[in-house]
Design a protein around this motif. Structure first.
Motif, PDB file in Angstrom:
ATOM      1  N   SER A   1      27.880  87.744   5.946  1.00  0.00           N
ATOM      2  CA  SER A   1      27.195  86.474   5.707  1.00  0.00           C
ATOM      3  C   SER A   1      28.163  85.449   5.131  1.00  0.00           C
ATOM      4  CB  SER A   1      26.008  86.663   4.753  1.00  0.00           C
ATOM      5  OG  SER A   1      26.460  87.056   3.475  1.00  0.00           O
ATOM      6  N   VAL A   2      27.843  84.175   5.389  1.00  0.00           N
ATOM      7  CA  VAL A   2      28.635  83.077   4.829  1.00  0.00           C
ATOM      8  C   VAL A   2      27.770  82.114   4.032  1.00  0.00           C
ATOM      9  CG1 VAL A   2      30.452  83.193   6.566  1.00  0.00           C
ATOM     10  CG2 VAL A   2      28.419  81.790   7.000  1.00  0.00           C
ATOM     11  N   SER A   3      26.451  82.379   3.983  1.00  0.00           N
ATOM     12  CA  SER A   3      25.546  81.532   3.208  1.00  0.00           C
ATOM     13  C   SER A   3      24.288  82.322   2.908  1.00  0.00           C
ATOM     14  CB  SER A   3      25.204  80.257   3.988  1.00  0.00           C
ATOM     15  OG  SER A   3      24.223  80.516   4.979  1.00  0.00           O
ATOM     16  N   GLY A   4      23.218  81.601   2.587  1.00  0.00           N
ATOM     17  CA  GLY A   4      21.952  82.264   2.294  1.00  0.00           C
ATOM     18  C   GLY A   4      21.119  82.606   3.504  1.00  0.00           C
ATOM     19  N   GLY A   5      21.563  82.252   4.725  1.00  0.00           N
ATOM     20  CA  GLY A   5      20.824  82.625   5.916  1.00  0.00           C
ATOM     21  C   GLY A   5      20.665  81.513   6.940  1.00  0.00           C
ATOM     22  N   CYS A   6      20.407  80.282   6.511  1.00  0.00           N
ATOM     23  CA  CYS A   6      20.168  79.194   7.470  1.00  0.00           C
ATOM     24  C   CYS A   6      21.430  78.821   8.231  1.00  0.00           C
ATOM     25  CB  CYS A   6      19.602  77.980   6.755  1.00  0.00           C
ATOM     26  SG  CYS A   6      17.938  78.251   6.089  1.00  0.00           S
ATOM     27  N   VAL A   7      22.570  78.824   7.576  1.00  0.00           N
ATOM     28  CA  VAL A   7      23.818  78.513   8.256  1.00  0.00           C
ATOM     29  C   VAL A   7      24.100  79.552   9.327  1.00  0.00           C
ATOM     30  CG1 VAL A   7      26.324  78.496   7.947  1.00  0.00           C
ATOM     31  CG2 VAL A   7      24.871  77.143   6.425  1.00  0.00           C
ATOM     32  N   GLU A   8      23.835  80.815   9.035  1.00  0.00           N
ATOM     33  CA  GLU A   8      24.074  81.877  10.013  1.00  0.00           C
ATOM     34  C   GLU A   8      23.258  81.653  11.276  1.00  0.00           C
ATOM     35  OE1 GLU A   8      25.348  83.743   6.155  1.00  0.00           O
ATOM     36  OE2 GLU A   8      23.860  82.323   6.833  1.00  0.00           O
ATOM     37  N   ALA A   9      22.000  81.304  11.114  1.00  0.00           N
ATOM     38  CA  ALA A   9      21.140  81.104  12.280  1.00  0.00           C
ATOM     39  C   ALA A   9      21.679  79.982  13.167  1.00  0.00           C
ATOM     40  CB  ALA A   9      19.715  80.794  11.831  1.00  0.00           C
ATOM     41  N   ASP A  10      22.134  78.892  12.549  1.00  0.00           N
ATOM     42  CA  ASP A  10      22.668  77.777  13.316  1.00  0.00           C
ATOM     43  C   ASP A  10      23.988  78.164  13.988  1.00  0.00           C
ATOM     44  OD1 ASP A  10      22.467  74.747  13.862  1.00  0.00           O
ATOM     45  OD2 ASP A  10      24.503  74.979  13.074  1.00  0.00           O
ATOM     46  N   LEU A  11      24.839  78.872  13.271  1.00  0.00           N
ATOM     47  CA  LEU A  11      26.117  79.316  13.836  1.00  0.00           C
ATOM     48  C   LEU A  11      25.895  80.204  15.056  1.00  0.00           C
ATOM     49  CD1 LEU A  11      28.506  80.279  10.896  1.00  0.00           C
ATOM     50  CD2 LEU A  11      29.052  78.777  12.807  1.00  0.00           C
ATOM     51  N   LEU A  12      24.992  81.167  14.922  1.00  0.00           N
ATOM     52  CA  LEU A  12      24.715  82.079  16.031  1.00  0.00           C
ATOM     53  C   LEU A  12      24.254  81.318  17.270  1.00  0.00           C
ATOM     54  CD1 LEU A  12      22.919  84.903  14.029  1.00  0.00           C
ATOM     55  CD2 LEU A  12      25.095  85.123  15.221  1.00  0.00           C
ATOM     56  N   GLU A  13      23.393  80.343  17.083  1.00  0.00           N
ATOM     57  CA  GLU A  13      22.898  79.569  18.213  1.00  0.00           C
ATOM     58  C   GLU A  13      24.016  78.727  18.833  1.00  0.00           C
ATOM     59  OE1 GLU A  13      20.837  77.864  21.197  1.00  0.00           O
ATOM     60  OE2 GLU A  13      20.340  79.642  20.006  1.00  0.00           O
ATOM     61  N   ARG A  14      24.841  78.125  18.008  1.00  0.00           N
ATOM     62  CA  ARG A  14      25.934  77.298  18.515  1.00  0.00           C
ATOM     63  C   ARG A  14      26.983  78.143  19.238  1.00  0.00           C
ATOM     64  NH1 ARG A  14      27.619  73.402  13.563  1.00  0.00           N
ATOM     65  NH2 ARG A  14      28.986  72.490  15.173  1.00  0.00           N
ATOM     66  N   TYR A  15      27.218  79.353  18.752  1.00  0.00           N
ATOM     67  CA  TYR A  15      28.170  80.244  19.435  1.00  0.00           C
ATOM     68  C   TYR A  15      27.585  80.735  20.753  1.00  0.00           C
ATOM     69  CZ  TYR A  15      31.534  84.049  20.090  1.00  0.00           C
ATOM     70  OH  TYR A  15      32.491  84.893  20.597  1.00  0.00           O
ATOM     71  N   ARG A  16      26.307  81.113  20.722  1.00  0.00           N
ATOM     72  CA  ARG A  16      25.656  81.609  21.940  1.00  0.00           C
ATOM     73  C   ARG A  16      25.652  80.555  23.038  1.00  0.00           C
ATOM     74  NH1 ARG A  16      21.552  80.954  24.794  1.00  0.00           N
ATOM     75  NH2 ARG A  16      20.774  79.301  23.434  1.00  0.00           N
ATOM     76  N   SER A  17      25.411  79.299  22.656  1.00  0.00           N
ATOM     77  CA  SER A  17      25.300  78.221  23.630  1.00  0.00           C
ATOM     78  C   SER A  17      26.643  77.652  24.065  1.00  0.00           C
ATOM     79  CB  SER A  17      24.443  77.094  23.054  1.00  0.00           C
ATOM     80  OG  SER A  17      25.112  76.466  21.954  1.00  0.00           O
ATOM     81  N   GLY A  18      27.730  78.033  23.367  1.00  0.00           N
ATOM     82  CA  GLY A  18      29.040  77.501  23.692  1.00  0.00           C
ATOM     83  C   GLY A  18      29.350  76.180  23.025  1.00  0.00           C
ATOM     84  N   GLU A  19      28.487  75.739  22.119  1.00  0.00           N
ATOM     85  CA  GLU A  19      28.665  74.446  21.466  1.00  0.00           C
ATOM     86  C   GLU A  19      29.905  74.394  20.586  1.00  0.00           C
ATOM     87  OE1 GLU A  19      26.367  71.646  18.175  1.00  0.00           O
ATOM     88  OE2 GLU A  19      25.208  73.158  19.251  1.00  0.00           O
ATOM     89  N   LEU A  20      30.340  75.553  20.080  1.00  0.00           N
ATOM     90  CA  LEU A  20      31.506  75.558  19.189  1.00  0.00           C
ATOM     91  C   LEU A  20      32.801  75.269  19.946  1.00  0.00           C
ATOM     92  CD1 LEU A  20      30.706  78.621  16.883  1.00  0.00           C
ATOM     93  CD2 LEU A  20      30.500  76.195  16.333  1.00  0.00           C
ATOM     94  N   GLY A  21      32.758  75.389  21.259  1.00  0.00           N
ATOM     95  CA  GLY A  21      33.930  75.065  22.066  1.00  0.00           C
ATOM     96  C   GLY A  21      35.022  76.110  21.969  1.00  0.00           C
ATOM     97  N   GLU A  22      36.257  75.656  22.164  1.00  0.00           N
ATOM     98  CA  GLU A  22      37.399  76.571  22.166  1.00  0.00           C
ATOM     99  C   GLU A  22      37.701  77.037  20.744  1.00  0.00           C
ATOM    100  OE1 GLU A  22      42.099  76.667  23.631  1.00  0.00           O
ATOM    101  OE2 GLU A  22      40.814  74.914  24.037  1.00  0.00           O
ATOM    102  N   LEU A  23      37.956  78.326  20.613  1.00  0.00           N
ATOM    103  CA  LEU A  23      38.268  78.911  19.306  1.00  0.00           C
ATOM    104  C   LEU A  23      39.763  79.176  19.202  1.00  0.00           C
ATOM    105  CD1 LEU A  23      35.314  81.467  19.000  1.00  0.00           C
ATOM    106  CD2 LEU A  23      35.400  79.060  18.291  1.00  0.00           C
ATOM    107  N   PRO A  24      40.350  79.081  17.981  1.00  0.00           N
ATOM    108  CA  PRO A  24      39.694  78.869  16.685  1.00  0.00           C
ATOM    109  C   PRO A  24      39.282  77.412  16.471  1.00  0.00           C
ATOM    110  CG  PRO A  24      42.057  78.982  16.381  1.00  0.00           C
ATOM    111  CD  PRO A  24      41.817  79.283  17.827  1.00  0.00           C
TER     112      PRO A  24
END
Length: 329
Positions: A58-81
């Motif tokens: 975990s990196v927070s209390g839970g809400c950040v994780e949910a948003d991160l997971l959705e953004r990663y799943r959808s490809g919104e985070l783009g090229e990594l790192p």
């Protein structure tokens, strides 16, 4: 003797990452780089996540994780790192459950090198420290041996996270106090080993999750501690046992060495250790009487004071060993 299996957040996160990489689930590692204000997790905290929304850590209390997971799943985070900010304004901080206008800066990187994950896990199994150095711009990762250094560092040259053995606590004595100390230590993710060569104490030891050894204390110190994430606590009140352990522990790389006793008995112990040839510089590392002065009298209260002091030192929120031991003398 078989070493106890490492049980720590880092170990579980790395194991999940390795298994998910082997299964083709495209794991990504998220590291808390910096925090501002009140943030639920400190810098260096880790999360591993997959395209299919699987995650560990975990990196927070839970809400950040949910948003991160959705953004990663959808490809919104783009090229990594890539770096990701949360809570850059009060509205966003409230939305993601970051109190008092808290803010997080995260590094998200793809995990593609199974050999590096295996090397990190092997180091933890062997009770060795390894530093994982990341260049956030290029994504290049390097592993190197680590020493007694901060677990996490983030600077212009890159991001360094130290992995290695779980914090290990060696308790000398299987008495009443050790039962409470070991239970609290287990809750704080210590690998707890209890040493007592006295048959009448060893045969009645029953604290699940700990390991009992019947070596002489100095042999136990040599076998199970000495690395910078080890703690040695002498809790028997018996100089024949406690002094043996302390003599070796105080010249080792152990992070913390403490002993139970009244102020008078602790001063007598220091005299004995001096007479046995222990240098004053090493003697100053001894925390005795062990624990923070919170007015504790019962074994549970003393256990709380001991773990509170160790926790404060691990978090760099307490005086140095030398200052503490002089006060206690």
């Amino acid at each position: 003797m078989t070493e106890p299996r490492i049980c720590s957040d880092d170990y579980g996160i790395l194991t999940s990452a390795r298994d998910w990489l082997a299964a083709g689930r495209e794991p990504a590692l998220v590291t808390v780089l910096k925090t501002w204000g009140s943030s639920p997790r400190p810098p260096g905290s880790l999360l591993v996540m997959c395209r299919d929304a699987g995650h560990a850590g975990s990196v927070s209390g839970g809400c950040v994780e949910a948003d991160l997971l959705e953004r990663y799943r959808s490809g919104e985070l783009g090229e990594l790192p890539t770096r990701v900010d949360y809570g850059v304004n009060r509205e966003e901080a409230t939305r993601f459950g970051l109190p008092c206008g808290g803010r997080l800066e995260l590094l998200v990187e793809a995990l593609t090198d199974a050999a590096q994950l295996d090397e990190l896990l092997a180091a933890m199994d062997a009770h060795r420290l390894l530093a994982r150095e990341v260049d956030p711009a290029s994504g290049r990762v390097r592993l190197r041996p680590a020493g007694p250094e901060p677990t996490f560092a983030c600077g212009e040259s890159g991001v360094t996270r130290v992995f290695g053995p779980a914090w290990r606590m060696l308790l000398i004595g299987a008495g009443h106090l050790s039962q409470y100390v070991s239970r609290l230590a287990l809750m704080l993710d210590f690998d707890v080993i209890v040493c007592d060569p006295r048959e009448e104490y060893a045969r009645d030891w029953q604290v699940p999750g700990t390991r009992l050894v019947t070596l002489m204390p100095d042999d136990a110190v040599a076998a199970y501690t000495g690395h910078p994430r080890s703690i040695v606590l002498a809790l028997t009140h018996d100089p024949k046992l406690d002094d043996l352990a302390l003599l070796d522990a105080l010249v080792s790389d152990a992070f913390y060495v403490g002993a139970i006793g009244s102020r008078r008995n602790c001063e007598l112990r220091r005299r004995r250790l001096r007479d046995m040839g222990l240098p004053e510089s090493q003697l100053q590392r001894l925390y005795a009487p062990v624990g923070l002065p919170i007015g504790s009298h019962t074994p549970p209260e003393i256990a709380v004071s001991i773990l509170a002091e160790i926790t404060a030192l691990r978090n760099a929120a307490a005086p140095s060993a030398g200052a503490r031991s002089i006060t206690a003398a």
